[in-house]
Structure formats: structure tokens, C-alpha cells
Design a protein around this motif. Structure first.
Motif, PDB file in Angstrom:
ATOM      1  N   ALA A   1       0.963  -0.921  -0.111  1.00  0.00           N
ATOM      2  CA  ALA A   1       0.084  -0.001   0.038  1.00  0.00           C
ATOM      3  C   ALA A   1       0.933   0.967   0.124  1.00  0.00           C
ATOM      4  O   ALA A   1       0.755   1.971  -0.873  1.00  0.00           O
ATOM      5  CB  ALA A   1      -1.058  -0.167   1.545  1.00  0.00           C
ATOM      6  N   LEU A   2       1.822   1.140   1.168  1.00  0.00           N
ATOM      7  CA  LEU A   2       3.032   2.244   0.810  1.00  0.00           C
ATOM      8  C   LEU A   2       3.686   2.638  -0.768  1.00  0.00           C
ATOM      9  O   LEU A   2       2.984   3.724  -1.172  1.00  0.00           O
ATOM     10  CB  LEU A   2       3.614   2.556   1.655  1.00  0.00           C
ATOM     11  N   ARG A   3       3.653   1.186  -1.884  1.00  0.00           N
ATOM     12  CA  ARG A   3       4.359   1.750  -2.866  1.00  0.00           C
ATOM     13  C   ARG A   3       3.283   2.016  -4.039  1.00  0.00           C
ATOM     14  O   ARG A   3       3.693   2.235  -4.139  1.00  0.00           O
ATOM     15  CB  ARG A   3       4.761  -0.312  -3.533  1.00  0.00           C
ATOM     16  N   LEU A   4       1.825   1.404  -3.516  1.00  0.00           N
ATOM     17  CA  LEU A   4       0.489   2.183  -4.399  1.00  0.00           C
ATOM     18  C   LEU A   4       0.324   3.782  -4.106  1.00  0.00           C
ATOM     19  O   LEU A   4      -0.048   4.143  -5.006  1.00  0.00           O
ATOM     20  CB  LEU A   4      -0.699   1.923  -4.011  1.00  0.00           C
ATOM     21  N   ALA A   5       0.914   3.755  -2.797  1.00  0.00           N
ATOM     22  CA  ALA A   5       0.785   5.864  -2.456  1.00  0.00           C
ATOM     23  C   ALA A   5       2.095   6.935  -2.685  1.00  0.00           C
ATOM     24  O   ALA A   5       1.956   7.690  -2.618  1.00  0.00           O
ATOM     25  CB  ALA A   5       0.496   5.852  -0.796  1.00  0.00           C
TER      26      ALA A   5
END
Length: 478
Positions: free
Chosen positions: A102-106
Motif C-alpha cells: 500500500a505504501l508503494r501504491l501511495a
């Protein structure tokens, strides 16, 4: 990424993430206490080669010649503690992987996502080390109780050097963070999930046997080397004896631990060929598909068994030397040693330390088994949904744990005994011992049963997670 943001992201997460941080910190606390205790023993001042301090009740602390063994035992306890920390760091890994994705997606870069995972372990270790330092300094005045004779039970009147405490406080979190980074070296954290780059799996080869033979030859050559130098009127260099002893022990230990991979694969193939029970066949397939699981999971436990086997051999040596000493005293002769009953009493303390280490290693096994069941909950839920009873699945998990650990424990006992036997046997013959060298089979059997029993108990505790992890709803878990 700012340090404050990194800290918040590292400590964010669910209740499972909090448990993982707490257990990792607790492991760091135990490691800090063990290392500081060893450094405290080292800080006891030396008065002379054979002069006692006469400050402590326990001769292990009072006699200069015995403190090295005490320090080694305390440092030995850090092995299962660090293994426990490694197992705790894997707790709730799937949920953490989804959070990192999710951090990568953000918008986070792969390096930043990896840094968050490494920072979590490092912060947990820092908190654990700080708590360990607090416990160490708070316990000193509470335990500083000299008796009527002025002797202390523990070395609470001395402290390690400040630089040693500082190095410990910095090194432990740094090692924990580096270990986390090493474990993530094959991990690619993408916006759609976490992918592990795995090399093509090949069947393990029995090359760890070479390490075992090398270790036995290296350690067994100590007595001939000492004799060779003695015959020429010279003293063997300390560096040579230390290299042969430490190098041989390390090689044999690694051989026993890494040999579990080959044992798991070979046992899995035999089980797949001859077993007729569904549970055994399921376990056989898992053993052959991931044979290195045992080496990773049982490393600390096998190290404890290996050391315990060597300690049992030393106990046999002290028993025989005690008998020779008593026989010489009856005949009016003296000078045989070390046969004093003190050494046998000392072995009781060593046995206690090994039992404590096995208990700590068993705690790591509980985490590993429970995490393994939770991590495979989708696969287990699919198997149960297809009609396989949970009891069959539970027995397969038990087979998967016991099949590699039983021969591995036997190997650790045999190698640990064989490592020490040449040295102790030659010492007995040098002092005129004509009776055959009798091994401490009762102690060896106790260590073996303790290790296997610990695995059975931990698997039983881990199976408590099985019912909740095989619910039909788990089939929809992302």
C-alpha cells in the motif's frame, strides 16, 4: 523520507504488528541482559593466575580459571535468543507485506518501503535494548546482598567498561536492522504486492557432512598437536589451539544445522514412497518442496542439543576422573585431577543453562509454527474445503515437524559427543584410566527427549491456530 515519518510508518499497523514489535523488543531485552552479564563477569579484577578473589560465594565467579566458561555459557544463551528474535520478526508477515505494498501504491519507492520494514525491526531492538539496560541497572542494587561472611552471590560490585555498554547498546539494534535488510534482499515490494525472488530449487546435497568431518578432525587434532609440541619441549601457540577448537566447533555446528536440509529432503522422499496415510503424504510433499524449513526453524534448538551433548561428554570425563582421584587417595597417591566434586556440581549449572536455552528456542518454535499455519491459511482452508478433515491436516503438521527433527537431534547428539570424546578420552588414559570411557547416556537421552518433547509441545500449541485459520472465509483472504 523524514525520520518522524519513517518512525510512524514503522510502528503503524494492526494488533499483530504490535505483538511482533513487542516480541522482537523482548528478545533484544534478553540478549542485552545476557551480554551485559557476560561483560560483568569479564570485569571482575584478576588477582593472579591461581589466586582467588574471595569476594563471591560461587567458585565460577571467584576462580579466575573458571570465569571463561561462565562467560561462554552466558554468550551461548544469546544464540537461541537471537533465533527467537528472527522468528518473531516473521510474525504477521503477510499483513505487513500488504501494508508495504500500500505504501508503494501511495508513491513510496522500493527503497523507502524496504527501509520501513528495516526500521521496524531496528526500533523494536532499540526499545528492547533500552529496557534491558534499565532492568540491568535497576536489578543491581536489589541483588547486591552480601552475606554475613561478606561474600556476594553475584558480581554486583563491578560494572563493565562504559565503552562496552555503549557498544552493546549500539551493536544489537544495528545487527537486528542489518539482519532484517539481509532477509529482504530477495524481496521486491511492488504496488500490487510483495514478490520474493527465489532461485530454482534443487535437491539439497549432503555437503554439510564435509563440515561435520572437518570439525571433528579439527577439534580432534588438539590433543596430538599438544603432544607434538610437548615432546619437543615447547608450548603450543594459543592462537593455534583456539583456531582448532573454535573453528572445529563452528564447522561441526553449521554442519549439523545445515544437514537438516538434506535430512528433510531424504526423509520426505522416503515418506512419500512408503507411507500410506494421507497426513504422512501431505507432510512428505512439504518436506521435499521446502527442505530448508527445518534448518531455519530448528537451528537454535539443534545448537542447544549439540552443546548439551558436548557437556554430557564432559560430565562423563569428570565422573571418571573423580573415580580415579578417589582410588588414588585410597592407595595413598595424589595428584590426579580434575576430579574434585566441584566440577560435577559445575556441570549442573551448565545443564541448567542449556535447559533455559532449549526453553527459549522452544518459544521461537511456537512463533514459527503458529506463523506458518497463519501464513498458509488459504492453502489449508482450501484443503479443508475439499473434504480433508482438520485432524488429518493437524497430523500432517506434526509429521512435518517430527520427521526431520528426530534424526537431526540424533545427529547433533552423535556429533557433539564425538567432538569432545577424543580430548577427554586421551586425558583419562594419560592419568592411568584403564576402564573404558563410559558416555553419559542418561544425560544424552534426557537432552534428546527434551528437544523432541519441546517440538511436540510447540506444535500442539501452534495447532490452536488451525481451526481459525481453516475457516471457509479464509478462502477470500487477500
Amino acid at each position: 523520507m523524514k525520520p518522524g515519518t519513517l518512525l510512524r510508518l514503522a510502528l503503524a499497523g494492526s494488533r499483530t504488528d504490535g505483538v511482533r514489535v513487542a516480541l522482537t523488543g523482548f528478545s533484544a531485552l534478553l540478549a542485552t541482559l545476557a551480554i551485559l552479564s557476560a561483560l560483568t563477569v569479564i570485569a571482575i579484577p584478576e588477582l593472579g593466575a591461581y589466586e582467588h578473589n574471595q569476594r563471591y560465594r560461587n567458585a565460577l565467579l571467584d576462580e579466575p580459571g573458571l570465569r571463561a566458561g561462565t562467560v561462554f555459557t552466558l554468550l551461548l544463551l544469546t544464540v537461541p535468543i537471537l533465533a527467537l528474535a528472527g522468528q518473531c520478526a516473521r510474525l504477521g508477515a503477510p499483513a505487513r507485506d500488504r501494508r508495504l505494498a500500500a505504501l508503494r501504491l501511495a508513491g513510496a519507492t522500493p527503497g523507502q518501503a524496504t527501509l520501513v520494514a528495516v526500521a521496524e525491526t531496528g526500533v523494536a531492538a532499540v526499545l528492547g535494548v533500552a529496557a534491558g539496560l534499565g532492568v540491568f541497572f535497576a536489578a543491581r542494587p536489589l541483588l547486591d546482598r552480601p552475606g554475613p561472611d561478606g561474600l556476594r552471590a553475584l558480581p554486583t560490585d563491578v560494572l563493565p567498561e562504559p565503552w562496552q555498554i555503549a557498544v552493546t547498546a549500539v551493536a544489537l539494534p544495528l545487527v537486528a536492522a542489518l539482519a532484517a535488510a539481509l532477509l529482504l534482499r530477495r524481496v521486491v515490494i511492488g504496488p500490487l504486492g510483495v514478490v520474493r525472488r527465489v532461485r530454482r530449487q534443487r535437491a539439497p546435497l549432503p555437503w554439510p557432512g564435509v563440515l561435520i568431518v572437518l570439525g571433528l578432525v579439527s577439534f580432534g587434532s588438539i590433543a596430538p598437536v599438544l603432544e607434538w609440541f610437548f615432546e619437543r619441549g615447547r608450548s603450543a601457540p594459543n592462537w593455534l589451539i583456539t583456531t582448532l577448537g573454535a573453528g572445529g566447533t563452528l564447522a561441526a555446528t553449521l554442519g549439523v544445522i545445515l544437514g537438516t536440509g538434506w535430512i528433510s529432503y531424504a526423509a520426505g522422499r522416503l515418506l512419500h514412497r512408503f507411507a500410506r496415510w494421507p497426513s504422512a503424504l501431505l507432510a512428505a510433499r512439504r518436506l521435499t518442496s521446502d527442505p530448508w524449513h527445518g534448518a531455519r526453524t530448528f537451528a537454535a534448538l539443534l545448537a542447544c542439543v549439540f552443546v548439551g551433548a558436548g557437556a554430557a561428554e564432559m560430565r562423563s570425563y569428570f565422573r571418571i576422573m573423580r573415580g580415579l582421584e578417589l582410588a588414588s587417595a585410597r592407595d595413598g597417591n595424589y595428584g590426579v585431577g580434575p576430579g574434585d566434586g566441584f566440577y560435577l556440581d559445575t556441570m549442573n549449572l551448565v545443564d541448567l543453562a542449556i535447559v533455559v536455552a532449549v526453553v527459549i528456542a522452544a518459544a521461537g518454535l511456537v512463533v514459527a509454527v503458529g506463523e506458518g499455519i497463519v501464513a498458509r491459511r488459504q492453502a489449508y482452508a482450501a484443503v479443508v474445503a475439499s473434504g480433508v478433515p482438520r485432524s488429518v491436516l493437524a497430523r500432517s503438521i506434526l509429521w512435518h515437524s517430527l520427521v526431520p527433527i528426530v534424526p537431526s537431534v540424533l545427529l547433533a547428539l552423535v556429533v557433539g559427543t564425538s567432538l569432545i570424546a577424543p580430548v577427554t578420552g586421551s586425558e583419562v588414559s594419560n592419568y592411568g584410566g584403564s576402564a573404558p570411557f563410559v558416555h553419559a547416556y542418561d544425560t544424552l537421552a534426557a537432552y534428546g527427549l527434551l528437544a523432541v518433547g519441546a517440538v511436540v509441545v510447540t506444535v500442539g500449541i501452534g495447532l490452536l491456530f488451525l481451526r481459525s485459520s481453516t475457516a471457509v472465509e479464509e478462502l477470500r483472504t487477500g
